[in-house]
Write a protein that holds these residues in place. Structure first.
Motif, short mmCIF file in Angstrom:
data_model
loop_
_atom_site.label_atom_id
_atom_site.label_comp_id
_atom_site.label_asym_id
_atom_site.label_seq_id
_atom_site.Cartn_x
_atom_site.Cartn_y
_atom_site.Cartn_z
N LYS A 35 0.81 -1.22 0.00
CA LYS A 35 0.00 0.00 0.00
C LYS A 35 0.84 1.26 0.00
O LYS A 35 0.31 2.35 0.20
N GLY A 36 2.14 1.15 -0.18
CA GLY A 36 2.99 2.33 -0.36
C GLY A 36 3.52 2.90 0.93
O GLY A 36 3.92 4.06 0.96
N GLY A 37 3.54 2.15 2.01
CA GLY A 37 4.14 2.63 3.26
C GLY A 37 3.19 2.49 4.43
O GLY A 37 2.02 2.20 4.28
N LEU A 38 3.75 2.70 5.61
CA LEU A 38 2.98 2.58 6.84
C LEU A 38 2.21 3.87 7.13
O LEU A 38 2.73 4.96 6.93
N GLY A 39 1.03 3.74 7.64
CA GLY A 39 0.27 4.88 8.16
C GLY A 39 0.01 5.94 7.12
O GLY A 39 -0.52 5.67 6.06
N GLN A 40 0.42 7.18 7.45
CA GLN A 40 0.15 8.33 6.58
C GLN A 40 1.29 8.63 5.62
O GLN A 40 1.33 9.70 5.01
N SER A 41 2.23 7.71 5.46
CA SER A 41 3.37 7.98 4.57
C SER A 41 2.90 8.08 3.13
O SER A 41 1.99 7.36 2.71
N GLY A 42 3.52 8.99 2.40
CA GLY A 42 3.19 9.17 0.99
C GLY A 42 2.01 10.07 0.73
O GLY A 42 1.61 10.24 -0.42
N MET A 43 1.43 10.65 1.75
CA MET A 43 0.24 11.48 1.54
C MET A 43 0.56 12.77 0.81
O MET A 43 -0.33 13.38 0.23
N HIS A 44 1.81 13.22 0.86
CA HIS A 44 2.20 14.41 0.11
C HIS A 44 3.01 14.03 -1.13
O HIS A 44 3.62 14.88 -1.75
N LYS B 43 -9.14 12.46 -2.38
CA LYS B 43 -10.42 11.77 -2.52
C LYS B 43 -11.00 11.36 -1.16
O LYS B 43 -12.17 11.60 -0.88
N ASP B 44 -10.17 10.77 -0.32
CA ASP B 44 -10.64 10.18 0.93
C ASP B 44 -10.67 11.13 2.11
O ASP B 44 -11.48 11.00 3.01
N ASP B 45 -9.72 12.10 2.14
CA ASP B 45 -9.62 12.99 3.30
C ASP B 45 -9.25 14.40 2.84
O ASP B 45 -8.13 14.86 3.04
N PRO B 46 -10.18 15.12 2.19
CA PRO B 46 -9.85 16.44 1.65
C PRO B 46 -9.50 17.47 2.71
O PRO B 46 -8.86 18.47 2.41
N ASP B 47 -9.89 17.25 3.97
CA ASP B 47 -9.58 18.22 5.03
C ASP B 47 -8.37 17.79 5.85
O ASP B 47 -8.22 18.19 7.00
N HIS B 48 -7.49 16.98 5.28
CA HIS B 48 -6.34 16.45 6.01
C HIS B 48 -5.39 17.55 6.47
O HIS B 48 -4.95 17.57 7.60
N PHE B 49 -5.10 18.50 5.57
CA PHE B 49 -4.18 19.58 5.90
C PHE B 49 -4.96 20.81 6.34
O PHE B 49 -6.11 20.98 6.00
N GLY B 50 -4.32 21.67 7.10
CA GLY B 50 -4.95 22.91 7.53
C GLY B 50 -5.37 22.87 8.98
O GLY B 50 -4.97 22.00 9.75
#
Length: 140
Positions: free
Chosen positions: A31-40, A49-56
């Motif tokens: 899945k491309g890494g553990l946890g939130q890795s690769g989100m940027h 798509k899944d979490d548009p309010d992740h940043f901010g």
């Protein structure tokens, strides 16, 4: 769904359940890494798509109080009078303080004589209203 209808029943005894070499589809590598890795990086499109309010920041906890100031200019007095103005004893009354305005600025011109109630105003605004035959009434 009943257990006997699950796809897993078909794969019993196949060792990899259709995922090829042992180790594929196992742990976090698929899945491309553990946890939130690769989100940027490589998972950014799925983040949008899944979490548009992740940043901010959370809008319910702004970093500082929001102070809204409502100002208007001399040029807008005709439009404001058309919607909210009153005429008493031959005078055109505009109570900008009760309409929520904080300050009257001196931009533009007016040809009508208004009696304007406002808490704060600039000298140029007062001068232009007096020149047109009106007056500025300070509200405390």
């Amino acid at each position: 769904m009943a257990t006997r209808f699950r796809k897993t029943r078909k794969f019993r005894g196949s060792r990899t359940h259709g995922w090829g070499q042992i180790g594929q589809h196992r742990a976090s590598g698929h899945k491309g890494g553990l946890g939130q890795s690769g989100m940027h990086k490589h998972l950014f499109s799925s983040l949008l798509k899944d979490d548009p309010d992740h940043f901010g920041h959370d809008s319910t906890h702004p970093p500082h109080p929001i102070i809204t100031k409502k100002w208007t200019s001399v040029r807008d007095l005709d439009d404001i009078f058309a919607k909210h103005g009153k005429q008493e004893g031959g005078k055109k009354l505009l109570d900008l303080a009760s309409l929520g305005y904080d300050k009257l600025l001196g931009g533009g011109q007016t040809k009508n004589a208004y009696s304007v109630k406002i808490e704060r105003y600039t000298e140029s605004a007062a001068e232009k209203i007096k020149k047109a035959g009106g007056e500025v009434l300070a509200v405390d």
